[in-house]
Each structure stands twice: as C-alpha cells, then as structure tokens.
Design a protein around this motif. Structure first.
Motif, PDB file in Angstrom:
ATOM      1  N   TRP A  48     -16.689 -14.947   7.617  1.00  0.00           N
ATOM      2  CA  TRP A  48     -15.338 -15.161   8.560  1.00  0.00           C
ATOM      3  C   TRP A  48     -14.595 -13.566   8.338  1.00  0.00           C
ATOM      4  CZ3 TRP A  48     -15.364 -18.409  11.930  1.00  0.00           C
ATOM      5  CH2 TRP A  48     -16.251 -19.599  11.881  1.00  0.00           C
ATOM      6  N   LEU A  49     -14.741 -13.179   7.487  1.00  0.00           N
ATOM      7  CA  LEU A  49     -14.043 -11.563   7.704  1.00  0.00           C
ATOM      8  C   LEU A  49     -14.357 -10.305   8.748  1.00  0.00           C
ATOM      9  CD1 LEU A  49     -11.457 -11.060   5.577  1.00  0.00           C
ATOM     10  CD2 LEU A  49     -13.601 -10.407   3.736  1.00  0.00           C
ATOM     11  N   THR A  50     -16.173 -10.563   8.800  1.00  0.00           N
ATOM     12  CA  THR A  50     -16.231 -10.006   9.733  1.00  0.00           C
ATOM     13  C   THR A  50     -16.110 -10.193  11.095  1.00  0.00           C
ATOM     14  OG1 THR A  50     -18.490  -9.891   8.191  1.00  0.00           O
ATOM     15  CG2 THR A  50     -18.693  -9.231  10.411  1.00  0.00           C
ATOM     16  N   LEU A  51     -16.228 -11.413  10.924  1.00  0.00           N
ATOM     17  CA  LEU A  51     -15.209 -11.700  12.993  1.00  0.00           C
ATOM     18  C   LEU A  51     -14.173 -11.320  12.509  1.00  0.00           C
ATOM     19  CD1 LEU A  51     -16.841 -15.097  13.466  1.00  0.00           C
ATOM     20  CD2 LEU A  51     -17.548 -12.481  14.651  1.00  0.00           C
ATOM     21  N   LEU A  52     -13.134 -11.390  11.913  1.00  0.00           N
ATOM     22  CA  LEU A  52     -11.567 -11.342  12.359  1.00  0.00           C
ATOM     23  C   LEU A  52     -11.762  -9.232  12.477  1.00  0.00           C
ATOM     24  CD1 LEU A  52      -8.500 -11.021  10.776  1.00  0.00           C
ATOM     25  CD2 LEU A  52      -9.407 -10.907   9.123  1.00  0.00           C
ATOM     26  N   PHE A  53     -12.190  -8.844  11.382  1.00  0.00           N
ATOM     27  CA  PHE A  53     -11.993  -7.078  11.475  1.00  0.00           C
ATOM     28  C   PHE A  53     -13.184  -6.541  12.557  1.00  0.00           C
ATOM     29  CE2 PHE A  53     -10.860  -7.293   6.744  1.00  0.00           C
ATOM     30  CZ  PHE A  53     -10.608  -5.772   7.108  1.00  0.00           C
ATOM     31  N   GLY A  54     -14.042  -7.678  13.275  1.00  0.00           N
ATOM     32  CA  GLY A  54     -14.418  -7.244  14.937  1.00  0.00           C
ATOM     33  C   GLY A  54     -13.788  -7.355  15.702  1.00  0.00           C
ATOM     34  N   VAL A  55     -12.309  -8.193  15.526  1.00  0.00           N
ATOM     35  CA  VAL A  55     -11.647  -8.056  16.646  1.00  0.00           C
ATOM     36  C   VAL A  55     -10.611  -6.673  16.385  1.00  0.00           C
ATOM     37  CG1 VAL A  55      -9.047  -9.287  17.133  1.00  0.00           C
ATOM     38  CG2 VAL A  55     -11.438 -10.976  16.398  1.00  0.00           C
ATOM     39  N   ILE A  56     -10.441  -6.157  14.806  1.00  0.00           N
ATOM     40  CA  ILE A  56      -9.070  -5.162  14.432  1.00  0.00           C
ATOM     41  C   ILE A  56      -9.505  -4.003  15.126  1.00  0.00           C
ATOM     42  CG2 ILE A  56      -8.246  -4.066  12.847  1.00  0.00           C
ATOM     43  CD1 ILE A  56      -8.018  -6.566  10.420  1.00  0.00           C
ATOM     44  N   GLY A  57     -11.260  -4.256  14.742  1.00  0.00           N
ATOM     45  CA  GLY A  57     -12.156  -2.862  15.040  1.00  0.00           C
ATOM     46  C   GLY A  57     -11.913  -2.844  17.332  1.00  0.00           C
ATOM     47  N   TYR A  58     -12.129  -3.917  17.727  1.00  0.00           N
ATOM     48  CA  TYR A  58     -12.198  -3.777  19.096  1.00  0.00           C
ATOM     49  C   TYR A  58     -10.978  -3.213  19.803  1.00  0.00           C
ATOM     50  CZ  TYR A  58     -11.101  -5.660  23.888  1.00  0.00           C
ATOM     51  OH  TYR A  58     -11.025  -5.994  25.252  1.00  0.00           O
ATOM     52  N   ILE A  59     -10.209  -4.430  18.862  1.00  0.00           N
ATOM     53  CA  ILE A  59      -8.385  -3.095  19.171  1.00  0.00           C
ATOM     54  C   ILE A  59      -7.846  -2.520  19.162  1.00  0.00           C
ATOM     55  CG2 ILE A  59      -5.569  -3.618  19.016  1.00  0.00           C
ATOM     56  CD1 ILE A  59      -6.408  -7.022  17.857  1.00  0.00           C
ATOM     57  N   CYS A  60      -8.862  -1.692  18.456  1.00  0.00           N
ATOM     58  CA  CYS A  60      -8.303   0.088  17.396  1.00  0.00           C
ATOM     59  C   CYS A  60      -9.613   0.288  18.277  1.00  0.00           C
ATOM     60  CB  CYS A  60      -9.088  -0.173  16.325  1.00  0.00           C
ATOM     61  SG  CYS A  60      -7.645  -0.324  15.086  1.00  0.00           S
ATOM     62  N   ARG A  61     -10.681  -0.072  19.042  1.00  0.00           N
ATOM     63  CA  ARG A  61     -11.149   0.689  20.097  1.00  0.00           C
ATOM     64  C   ARG A  61     -10.261   1.119  21.923  1.00  0.00           C
ATOM     65  NH1 ARG A  61     -17.185   2.008  19.197  1.00  0.00           N
ATOM     66  NH2 ARG A  61     -17.380   0.627  16.682  1.00  0.00           N
ATOM     67  N   ARG A  62      -9.828   0.051  21.608  1.00  0.00           N
ATOM     68  CA  ARG A  62      -9.149   0.267  23.132  1.00  0.00           C
ATOM     69  C   ARG A  62      -8.143   0.918  23.285  1.00  0.00           C
ATOM     70  NH1 ARG A  62     -11.869  -1.791  27.489  1.00  0.00           N
ATOM     71  NH2 ARG A  62      -9.767  -1.972  28.425  1.00  0.00           N
ATOM     72  N   THR A  63      -7.439   0.292  21.860  1.00  0.00           N
ATOM     73  CA  THR A  63      -6.202   1.176  21.916  1.00  0.00           C
ATOM     74  C   THR A  63      -5.611   2.679  21.285  1.00  0.00           C
ATOM     75  OG1 THR A  63      -5.680  -0.146  20.411  1.00  0.00           O
ATOM     76  CG2 THR A  63      -4.618  -0.950  21.861  1.00  0.00           C
ATOM     77  N   GLY A  64      -7.053   3.144  20.994  1.00  0.00           N
ATOM     78  CA  GLY A  64      -7.015   4.750  20.655  1.00  0.00           C
ATOM     79  C   GLY A  64      -6.869   5.090  18.758  1.00  0.00           C
ATOM     80  N   PHE A  65      -7.169   3.648  18.345  1.00  0.00           N
ATOM     81  CA  PHE A  65      -6.772   3.844  16.536  1.00  0.00           C
ATOM     82  C   PHE A  65      -8.118   3.881  16.500  1.00  0.00           C
ATOM     83  CE2 PHE A  65      -2.317   1.977  17.657  1.00  0.00           C
ATOM     84  CZ  PHE A  65      -1.352   2.492  16.647  1.00  0.00           C
ATOM     85  N   ASN A  66      -8.112   5.365  15.362  1.00  0.00           N
ATOM     86  CA  ASN A  66     -10.026   5.289  14.541  1.00  0.00           C
ATOM     87  C   ASN A  66     -10.509   4.237  13.798  1.00  0.00           C
ATOM     88  OD1 ASN A  66     -12.050   7.036  13.129  1.00  0.00           O
ATOM     89  ND2 ASN A  66     -11.593   8.722  15.077  1.00  0.00           N
ATOM     90  N   VAL A  67     -11.035   4.052  14.331  1.00  0.00           N
ATOM     91  CA  VAL A  67     -12.054   2.969  13.400  1.00  0.00           C
ATOM     92  C   VAL A  67     -12.715   3.461  12.388  1.00  0.00           C
ATOM     93  CG1 VAL A  67     -12.341   0.804  14.691  1.00  0.00           C
ATOM     94  CG2 VAL A  67     -14.259   3.208  14.941  1.00  0.00           C
ATOM     95  N   VAL A  68     -13.483   5.119  12.388  1.00  0.00           N
ATOM     96  CA  VAL A  68     -13.657   5.966  11.075  1.00  0.00           C
ATOM     97  C   VAL A  68     -12.587   5.757   9.970  1.00  0.00           C
ATOM     98  CG1 VAL A  68     -15.196   8.025  10.810  1.00  0.00           C
ATOM     99  CG2 VAL A  68     -15.019   6.820  13.176  1.00  0.00           C
ATOM    100  N   ALA A  69     -11.371   6.455  10.626  1.00  0.00           N
ATOM    101  CA  ALA A  69     -10.658   7.043   9.522  1.00  0.00           C
ATOM    102  C   ALA A  69     -10.177   5.675   8.901  1.00  0.00           C
ATOM    103  CB  ALA A  69      -9.095   7.656  10.404  1.00  0.00           C
ATOM    104  N   MET A  70     -10.285   3.994   9.442  1.00  0.00           N
ATOM    105  CA  MET A  70      -9.725   2.972   9.112  1.00  0.00           C
ATOM    106  C   MET A  70     -10.827   2.882   7.735  1.00  0.00           C
ATOM    107  SD  MET A  70      -9.249  -0.994  10.622  1.00  0.00           S
ATOM    108  CE  MET A  70      -7.532  -0.583  11.343  1.00  0.00           C
ATOM    109  N   LEU A  71     -12.124   2.889   8.152  1.00  0.00           N
ATOM    110  CA  LEU A  71     -13.123   2.678   7.542  1.00  0.00           C
ATOM    111  C   LEU A  71     -13.351   3.368   6.111  1.00  0.00           C
ATOM    112  CD1 LEU A  71     -16.026   1.374   6.520  1.00  0.00           C
ATOM    113  CD2 LEU A  71     -17.056   3.370   8.217  1.00  0.00           C
ATOM    114  N   ILE A  72     -12.728   4.966   6.218  1.00  0.00           N
ATOM    115  CA  ILE A  72     -13.029   5.152   5.469  1.00  0.00           C
ATOM    116  C   ILE A  72     -12.003   5.020   3.998  1.00  0.00           C
ATOM    117  CG2 ILE A  72     -12.461   7.989   4.331  1.00  0.00           C
ATOM    118  CD1 ILE A  72     -15.431   7.703   5.723  1.00  0.00           C
ATOM    119  N   GLY A  73     -10.379   5.061   4.401  1.00  0.00           N
ATOM    120  CA  GLY A  73      -9.190   4.528   4.087  1.00  0.00           C
ATOM    121  C   GLY A  73     -10.068   3.354   3.011  1.00  0.00           C
ATOM    122  N   VAL A  74     -10.409   2.029   3.486  1.00  0.00           N
ATOM    123  CA  VAL A  74     -11.000   1.078   2.852  1.00  0.00           C
ATOM    124  C   VAL A  74     -11.888   1.934   1.860  1.00  0.00           C
ATOM    125  CG1 VAL A  74     -11.711  -0.600   3.304  1.00  0.00           C
ATOM    126  CG2 VAL A  74     -11.001  -0.058   4.867  1.00  0.00           C
TER     127      VAL A  74
END
Lengths: 179, 508
Positions: free
Chosen positions: B419-445
């Motif tokens: 379920w966590l994966t699906l939630l982060f899938g949605v967050i990742g989708y929003i990031c990609r559509r709105t220009g927020f870098n998913v790599v930066a988020m992952l490295i932060g985690v």
C-alpha cells in the motif's frame, strides 16, 4: 476533403494564445510538504531536543523553501507570467481515466492478494490489463499473462522464497510437488 | 604488509580457478541487481546456508562477485525503463533513459557495462596497491563532516538533476523528513508514524523507490504507444552487433572519464554510509562541470551514463575498504559479508592484513577477475536485453507494476509495504507531472536517517553544543562548498535570463 480549415473551438485558441505558465497543480507537493512537516513537528513536540533537532532543522528549511515558492508564485501571478490551471495534473482527460483505472486495478490486485495469492493475483491483473489496455486477443492475453504469472511463481516463490500469502495455486502446487 | 608481485599472481590464480563460481554469482548478481528490491544483501542473506556451509575462500569469492555484479546490473532498468535497480543507479536514469528513448538503448547498455567494468577494475586494482593508505581517509570524516556531506548531497542533486532548483530542494527536504519517520536512534521514541507499527523501524526504502520510480513511470509511460520515438523505434529494431561495437568505441573514447569518475566513487565509497547514490550523483555533477557541452547533459549523452556507472562500481571497491581495514561495513551488503566472514573465523580490521593477508587482498583480486569475466558475459547480451524497450507500453506498464510490487513486498513481507508503494506511486506521479524531482526526493529518503544519526552523534559528543557543526576545518570547507552550490546555479540562471532579452533585442 475540402480545402477550408476546420473550425477551432474558441477556448482552444484562447489557451494557445495564452503564453503564461500554468500554476495550481504544482501546489500539491508543497501543500503535502507543509502538512507533513507540521504533523511531524506536532508528533515530536514532547520529545527531548536531541531526538528532534535534525527533524526541526529540516522542517524549518522546508517551511522556508515553501515560503519562497509561495512568494515566487504570488509575484508571478501579479506580474501576469503565471495563470491558475490545474490541468497539467491530468493532461488529457481520456488518458487520465486510463491511468486511474490501471492504478485502481493494481490496488484491487493488492486487495485480493491475501486470498488469491501471488500467481493468481498477478495472472488476473495482467489478463485484465492486457485485454483492456492493449486490446489483446483473448487467447494471446491468457497465454501471455499465464506464462508471466508462472514465470513469476518460479522465480519469486520457488527460487527466491518470497513470503507471499499462499493462494489456491501455491497451495495446490505445494500439495502436488512439496515445494 | 606490502603485497609482493608473486603473492598477487598467486591470488589471481586462485580466483581464476573459481571461474565457474564467479560466472554463476555474477549472472545471479546482474539479474537481482536489475530488480528493484532484490539487492545483493538480500540475496546473500537468502543464500546464507550456502555461504556458511562452504569454505571461507569460496564464500568470499561468491559474495564479492555477486556484490560487484549487482552494482553493474542496477543500470539495466535505469536505462531501459527509467527505474533504477538500486540507489546507486538512480543517476544513470538522467541520460541513460533519454538515450534509450532515442533508440540508443543498446549503446547505452554497452556504455554502462564498459564503464562499470573499467571503474570497477581500476578501483579494485588501486585498492590492492593503496589499501593501507586510502583507508585512513575514513578517520578524517566524522559525524560533523557527514552532516554537511548529506546536505551537500541534496543540494548537489537539486542543482544537477532538475530544471527548477527550488522545486528540487523542496522535494529533497520532503524526502529527508520522510526518511526521518520512525523511532529515533537514541531514545527509540516513534515520530510521525501515523500510528502504523510498520513505520516504527523507519520508512522502508524499497517501497519508496518502487513507488516514485516504477509505479509512477508505468502510469506516465502509457501516454504513448511506445517509449521510443518513431526514429528511435527504427534504430532499436535494427540494433545488432554493430551497435554493440559502437557502444564499446564510444566508451573507450572516454577512457579518462571512466577512470577518474571510478576513482571518485572509490574515495566516496570509503566513507562509511555515504554510499553509491551520492557517489554516482557527485560523479555526474563533476562530469558535467568539466564537460565542453554541459548543456547536453540530461538529453541522453554517453558521458551522462559513463560517469555515474563508473563511480557506482568504483564505490563498490570503496565500500569494502573500511570493512576490511577497520572492521566497519560501508553499506548493507558489506554488513552481511561481515557476519559471514566473522562466522568463518576471519577477524576483520587492522590485523587482517597481518594474520590473513591472502584474504584481505584476495577480495580485491576477486573483484578484478569478476569484472573481467562480466565484460565478456554481458556484452553479447546487450542486443537482446535492449529489445525490452520495443514492447508496447500497454503491455509493459502492467508487467512493471506486477513484478516491481514483488520487490516492494520481499524485504519485509508486509502487506503494508504494498500500500505504501501505491501511495508513493501517486506522489511520484504528481511530482513528475508538476516538475518536482523524484530523484531528489528518493535521495532525501535514503539520506534522512544518515543525517539524523550524525546530527545526534555530533551533539552527544560535543555535549549539545550546536557550534560543533562549524568546529572542523574539513567540515567548514564543505559548508563553503555547500553555500556555493546553492548560490551559483540560480546566479548563472539569472544572468542567462538577463542576457537573453538583450541578445534578442540586439539580433532584431
């Protein structure tokens, strides 16, 4: 075909003529950040300061960055270089519907996993996806999704021993082969 | 002990006599390296009955070969599907995937394999010669320096991997905060867990990785019938041996880049905890800095694949140095290796090179031999692996979702992680559509727990003195570099924006 140009809907020409950058959908991540940072700070308010100093530092930086982002957006809106538009989030509505359905299907397969098990769950998810997304012929869809599900079973369950809840297929295989 | 030439030759003979084992381990390593969630550490854990049952030499050769191969395999899915097999391969997506979209997936794979091999071989060779000297580097980097390195890592990624630095910094900081979920390191008090017991151990990395990369990518890719452009499709269909050789030629025309980024990875890998993800991004940023065409980075150029891949594999050598020399594992896999070696009675640390030098140096000789063997086993496969990208997205997207979800479940066997994966899938989708870098988020985690642990350690040692963060010379130099990395990119952009209307006016 006639040589006359097709009529263009007025809102399309308006949008094409509008050179301003869209803003609106890009507030979602800062809003999530703001909400989460606030929740985080609330959840650690009673801890000793050593246990919260790093998170407080990151949360404050995050607040500051979001503040700058809000400022940039407000200035952009006032200057007229930005316009409020949430459509970048879904782009094409028909495509967004497909995405939402694919995501819903994935969520359904997770929901069914404890009863169906990995192999049947994967088979069902792939079969429906192939039939509906790719419009694959029935036979081909059954064979492809069946082969992939069985390959997944061999690799992940038999070889790598992933502890998925066993479904009817895994239980039957266990009874037949002892694996 | 300084190794003699005859001693090293003897070690080579020993490693080569186990070629069949290396072949088996590297094949397995490449496959698991390409699957998000199935890292080398998990595989070694699953194969513990084997590594504990055989003699220490066989166990070491098996583990080291598998470890190297998993570093190499991570780049495959980064290039073909924009889904990194592990954190170290995240930077490879930046240019590898655009290359694949242009129909140059096979060349990109060859570049990745050659760069990994050269980076791995150069650094393991260097490790053999310089082992006693380079291990001292770890002594200079304490918790204060590590805090700055972590923050530096985020700003670096924000300036390198994103068009909008502010958005990337927001994503990176959000990632750091997400990474700080769970019980704290000293008092074990749960923080921001939303009441979920499953988050008490911290935010699991694999569901985040799979969610923001794989699930969101699957949702994005169905926009078009194929991830390839029309011309790219024709190029990819024609791909054969000529493209493999073209990739080899491209790679060796950038030999110096492979060598120095590999060494950079080695140096970063020596710092316990710094890891391959930082090494790959630093190498990418440095390669762009010294490039004659920095503006082409991110559009799918060979340098953008070579630098992170070579550094990622150079880091593999670096990871093992603190383990062998001071007995401190540099990463998860090294920690698992420590357990196996200790079980076999090998005492890791400074005495290793006095008591059992054949084991200490044997690790790096095995690495050299593994990379050499992998060069010949991977190269012929690139033309077949690269065909994966020809599959229509409507078929590929469900397959990605179905099989990467297994990786999300495997490490902890919690339904919650799916379920966590699906939630982060949605967050990742929003990031990609709105220009927020998913790599930066992952490295932060990834870096969040590291930041927290080091902040706490520094404060404990200094008696809660906040000025401790500015008390070391190395740390202060890093703070200055951090400030520069924050100021320079917006300044350059501002100057560029100012010049553009002037140039347009002059031209008209």
């Amino acid at each position: 075909m006639s040589g006359a140009p097709e009529p263009v809907p007025p809102h399309a020409t308006e949008r094409e003529a509008d050179k301003r950058q869209p803003t609106g959908a890009d507030w979602i991540i800062p809003a999530i950040g703001l909400a989460f940072a606030t929740y985080y700070l609330l959840s650690i308010r009673n801890l000793v300061w050593e246990a919260k100093i790093a998170a407080v530092f990151v949360a404050v930086v995050l607040y500051a960055l979001i503040g700058v982002y809000v400022l940039v957006t407000v200035v952009g809106l006032k200057r007229g270089s930005l316009r409020i538009d949430f459509s970048p989030l879904w782009g094409n509505l028909a495509l967004f519907r497909i995405r939402a359905l694919l995501f819903g299907l994935a969520a359904l397969s997770v929901l069914a996993l404890p009863w169906a098990g990995f192999t049947l769950g994967t088979f069902g998810f792939l079969l429906v996806s192939f039939l509906w997304l790719e419009k694959m012929p029935w036979k081909l869809a059954v064979i492809t999704s069946g082969a992939l599900a069985i390959a997944g079973y061999v690799l992940f369950i038999v070889a790598l021993r992933t502890a998925f809840p066993p479904g009817p297929f895994e239980l039957a295989m266990r009874a037949l082969t002892g694996i | 002990m300084d190794p003699s030439f005859g001693f090293i030759v003897e070690l080579f003979g020993n490693a080569l006599s186990h070629w069949w084992l290396i072949l088996l381990a590297t094949t397995l390593g490449i496959i698991i390296g390409a699957m998000p969630g199935f890292g080398a550490a998990n595989t070694i854990i699953m194969l513990l009955p084997f590594t504990l049952a055989v003699d220490v030499n066989t166990a070491m050769i098996f583990m080291v070969s598998l470890f190297c191969a998993s570093h190499m395999g991570g780049g495959i899915t980064s290039i073909l599907l924009n889904i990194p097999g592990n954190g170290g391969a995240a930077a490879t997506c930046l240019d590898g995937y655009p290359m694949a979209k242009k129909g140059l997936g096979q060349q990109a794979l060859v570049l990745s394999f050659v760069a990994s091999t050269v980076g791995g071989m150069v650094t393991s060779g260097l490790s053999i010669v310089l082992l006693p000297y380079i291990a001292r580097l770890a002594y200079y980097l304490h918790s204060v320096e590590m805090v700055v390195i972590v923050l530096f890592g985020i700003t670096l990624i924000a300036s390198v991997a994103s068009e909008n630095m502010l958005k990337a910094l927001i994503a990176g900081c959000l990632g750091l905060l997400i990474g700080a979920i769970g019980a704290d390191h000293i008092y074990s008090t749960p923080r921001a867990t939303f009441g979920f017991l499953e988050l008490y151990d911290g935010m699991p990395l694999i569901p985040v990785l799979i969610g923001v990369f794989a699930i969101s990518e699957a949702l994005m890719m169905i926009e078009s019938r194929s991830v390839l452009s029309e011309s790219g499709m024709q190029l990819a269909r024609r791909a054969g041996w000529a493209e493999t050789f073209e990739g080899v030629k491209m790679a060796f025309s950038r030999t110096w880049l492979m060598v120095w980024t590999g060494i950079l990875g080695l140096v970063i890998g020596i710092v316990p905890g710094a890891g391959a993800s930082i090494a790959a991004f630093v190498a990418y940023q440095q390669a762009r800095l010294y490039s004659k065409t920095p503006e082409k980075f991110g559009t799918g150029i060979p340098d953008g694949v070579i630098a992170p891949e070579s550094s990622n594999n150079g880091c593999a050598s670096g990871d093992l140095i603190p383990l062998l020399v001071i007995g401190v594992p540099g990463g998860t896999t090294a920690a698992v290796m420590l357990i196996v070696m200790t079980y076999h009675g090998i005492q890791l640390g400074p005495r290793l090179f006095i008591q059992t030098p054949e084991f200490g140096y044997g690790v790096f000789v095995t690495m050299l031999v593994s990379y050499f063997i992998m060069l010949f086993t991977t190269m012929p496969l690139t033309r077949y692996i690269s065909k994966l990208i020809l599959i229509p997205t409507a078929v590929l997207a469900p397959i990605i979702i179905a099989f990467t979800m297994v990786g999300a479940f495997a490490p902890r066997a919690y339904m919650f992680d799916l379920w966590l994966t699906l939630l982060f899938g949605v967050i990742g989708y929003i990031c990609r559509r709105t220009g927020f870098n998913v790599v930066a988020m992952l490295i932060g985690v990834i870096l969040g727990p590291l930041l927290e642990a080091n902040v706490m350690r520094a404060l404990r040692i200094s008696g809660n003195d906040p000025y401790v963060f500015f008390s070391s010379a190395v740390g202060n130099v890093l703070w200055v570099l951090l400030a520069i990395s924050l100021i320079v990119p917006p300044y350059v952009q501002w100057r560029k924006n100012r010049r553009q209307p002037l140039q347009t006016a002059q031209a008209s």
